[in-house]
Scaffold this active site. Structure first.
Site, PDB file in Angstrom:
ATOM      1  N   GLU A 194      46.440  42.064  48.269  1.00  0.00           N
ATOM      2  CA  GLU A 194      45.931  42.861  49.381  1.00  0.00           C
ATOM      3  C   GLU A 194      47.005  43.812  49.916  1.00  0.00           C
ATOM      4  OE1 GLU A 194      42.382  40.952  51.694  1.00  0.00           O
ATOM      5  OE2 GLU A 194      44.106  40.901  53.020  1.00  0.00           O
ATOM      6  N   HIS A 253      46.207  25.062  27.841  1.00  0.00           N
ATOM      7  CA  HIS A 253      45.119  24.736  26.912  1.00  0.00           C
ATOM      8  C   HIS A 253      43.893  25.601  27.154  1.00  0.00           C
ATOM      9  CE1 HIS A 253      47.226  21.122  25.381  1.00  0.00           C
ATOM     10  NE2 HIS A 253      47.870  21.299  26.531  1.00  0.00           N
ATOM     11  N   LYS A 311      31.799  45.257  52.652  1.00  0.00           N
ATOM     12  CA  LYS A 311      31.176  44.863  53.926  1.00  0.00           C
ATOM     13  C   LYS A 311      30.128  45.895  54.334  1.00  0.00           C
ATOM     14  CE  LYS A 311      35.294  42.708  55.897  1.00  0.00           C
ATOM     15  NZ  LYS A 311      36.306  42.826  56.923  1.00  0.00           N
TER      16      LYS A 311
HETATM   17  O1  PA5 Z   1      45.148  39.583  55.412  1.00  0.00           O
HETATM   18  C1  PA5 Z   1      44.153  39.971  56.014  1.00  0.00           C
HETATM   19  O2  PA5 Z   1      44.238  40.745  56.986  1.00  0.00           O
HETATM   20  C2  PA5 Z   1      42.778  39.490  55.631  1.00  0.00           C
HETATM   21  O3  PA5 Z   1      42.776  38.740  54.479  1.00  0.00           O
HETATM   22  C3  PA5 Z   1      42.175  38.669  56.748  1.00  0.00           C
HETATM   23  O4  PA5 Z   1      42.983  37.550  56.977  1.00  0.00           O
HETATM   24  C4  PA5 Z   1      40.758  38.216  56.413  1.00  0.00           C
HETATM   25  O5  PA5 Z   1      39.973  39.315  56.067  1.00  0.00           O
HETATM   26  C5  PA5 Z   1      40.129  37.496  57.592  1.00  0.00           C
HETATM   27  O6  PA5 Z   1      40.085  38.334  58.707  1.00  0.00           O
HETATM   28  P1  PA5 Z   1      39.831  37.778  60.151  1.00  0.00           P
HETATM   29  O7  PA5 Z   1      40.913  36.848  60.494  1.00  0.00           O
HETATM   30  O8  PA5 Z   1      39.811  38.986  61.029  1.00  0.00           O
HETATM   31  O9  PA5 Z   1      38.494  37.057  60.136  1.00  0.00           O
END
Ligand code: PA5
Length: 448
Positions: free
Chosen positions: A289, A310, A424
């Site tokens: 990310e 394996h 989303k």
């Molecule tokens: O690293 C990030 O920002 C994301 O992976 C969030 O942790 C994830 O989308 C969850 O978001 P939130 O805590 O707002 O529900």
């Protein structure tokens, strides 16, 4: 005292030592930019100094909340997705006895997870399981508006209230969210839940050392003080004052970027301990990310060896040569177990009799390393002296700071995730969310 160690000697032959040394200036500038908050995404750099700012009073408060949940519940459901659950799960799975959840008598509650998928079967099986159990819920969402945990929390809240009443729910639900924004904050304030704040300047995937990770880890019975101490010490070992060649985070960031420049587009995180599976999942999110944007970024993959030797071993040995491996290894196992001798020796394994299982595992690791090097796969090794809270704390901070340096070297903003919004938007359009009428119409055209 030993610390996390990095060994990059097994990348030479694929990239030159000089090429890695040439990153010195860029890596140093990147690290300084993280500290000075002068680079991209500078509003989200609260995690850099975080370990040093955690107070004894705050840890005592988290421990007290954990103790109160433990006293009431045999099961604690952590509701969250991405950075709001992976760090806690990584540490808890790494430290837990692998079969603890099957014990009938336990010191600490079993931690269960919800809201990290929209599987109807998974969620209803969880609710059915909990229907006659004593349980509590820790709901975590920084934005407070993420669909997956919000749906799961609706259902769990309903069940808690049905079983323990509105007042009971107040003692069994803890919310971790933004200080003032988001639906979860409004709901938690309305219902009078105990809450913790995720600092504004700490993004989800960098939040494991905030209550997001610390509360579930404490509830599971682990020492959050040692975890934080490990992070504090690693902060010292990776600070801008440490020379490039002695800084494990800068070396990791530089080496993986140089491999990437030379066509190694996939990094495979390898472990030889099944308990580390979720450490790899956490690392995949942190790096995926943070770096996968602007049509750039190493693809972070993961395997559990020797299990996956394996299944994926063949591909790694002889498939497309666009990969490198980073092995996360534990110097010594915590338990001692030896291969027994057998009079019949039908399996021919008596030559191993008396050897520790960990020694056999280490030879599998070394044999695989040599085979994969011969097969054209460069190797970085990261070694933790032991699997415990302290070294996991070192590891967490190491990977976080290295990720920031690496992202800056790559030229991206490692602290945003604009690409996560695309699915989303489409999902809301397809589900006809109010306000999405135009998108719904456009979607209908696309799927006609
Ligand atoms: O690293 C990030 O920002 C994301 O992976 C969030 O942790 C994830 O989308 C969850 O978001 P939130 O805590 O707002 O529900």
């Amino acid at each position: 005292m030993e610390n996390l160690k990095i060994d990059i000697s097994k990348v030479s032959g694929f990239v030159s030592d000089k090429a890695i040394d040439d990153y010195e200036q860029l890596a140093n500038e990147s690290l300084k930019a993280l500290y000075k908050k002068s680079g991209k995404g500078s509003d989200f750099l609260g995690w850099v100094e975080l370990p040093d700012t955690i107070t004894d009073e705050f840890l005592s408060d988290v421990e007290a909340t954990a103790a109160s949940l433990k006293a009431k519940a045999d099961y604690v459901v952590v509701v969250g997705i991405g950075g709001s659950y992976l760090g806690a799960r990584a540490v808890i799975d790494a430290l837990n006895n692998s079969f603890d959840w099957l014990q009938t008598k336990r010191e600490n509650p079993v931690i269960l997870y919800a809201g990290q998928n929209i599987g109807e079967d998974y969620t209803s099986e969880l609710l059915n399981f909990l229907s006659d159990k004593s349980f509590a819920v820790v709901v975590i969402s920084k934005s407070g508006t993420t669909t997956e945990p919000a749906i799961a929390f609706r259902l769990l809240k309903e069940l808690v209230e049905e079983k323990f009443g509105k007042n009971g729910a107040k003692d069994r639900i803890v919310a971790i969210t933004d200080a003032s924004r988001g639906a979860l904050r409004t709901l938690a304030d309305q219902e009078g839940y105990k809450t913790y704040v995720i600092p504004d300047d700490v993004g989800g995937r960098y939040s494991v050392l905030t209550p997001v990770g610390l509360l579930p880890i404490a509830v599971a019975g682990f020492d959050i003080r040692q975890l934080v101490k490990g992070a504090v010490d690693m902060k010292g070992l990776t600070s801008p004052e440490v020379p490039f060649k002695e800084n494990p985070a800068s070396l990791y960031a530089a080496t993986r970027n140089e491999l990437y420049k030379n066509g190694k587009a996939i990094e495979i995180m390898v472990n030889y301990q099944p308990k580390l599976h979720f450490v790899t999942e956490w690392w995949k999110q942190l790096y995926g990310e943070s770096e996968g944007k602007d049509n750039k970024g190493i693809f972070p993959a993961g395997v559990d060896f020797s299990t996956d030797l394996h299944s994926m071993g063949q591909w790694i040995q002889e498939g497309v040569r666009n990969i490198f491996e980073t092995v996360l290894t534990i110097k010594t196992a915590n338990e001692t177990l030896k291969v027994p001798s057998d009079c019949a020796n039908l399996d021919g394994l008596n030559f191993l009799a008396g050897k520790r299982i960990d020694e056999v595992n280490k030879m599998a690791e070394l044999g695989t390393l040599i085979a994969h090097l011969d097969g054209g796969v460069p190797n970085i090794k990261i070694e933790l002296p032991q699997l415990n809270e302290y070294y996991l704390g070192q590891m967490i901070y190491f990977y976080e700071i290295a990720c920031g340096i690496s992202g800056y070297i790559l030229g991206v903003n490692p602290f945003d995730q604009p690409g996560v919004e695309a699915y989303k938007k489409n999902m809301f359009a397809l589900l006809e969310k109010p306000g999405f009428e135009a998108e719904t119409k456009a979607m209908r055209q696309r799927i006609k």
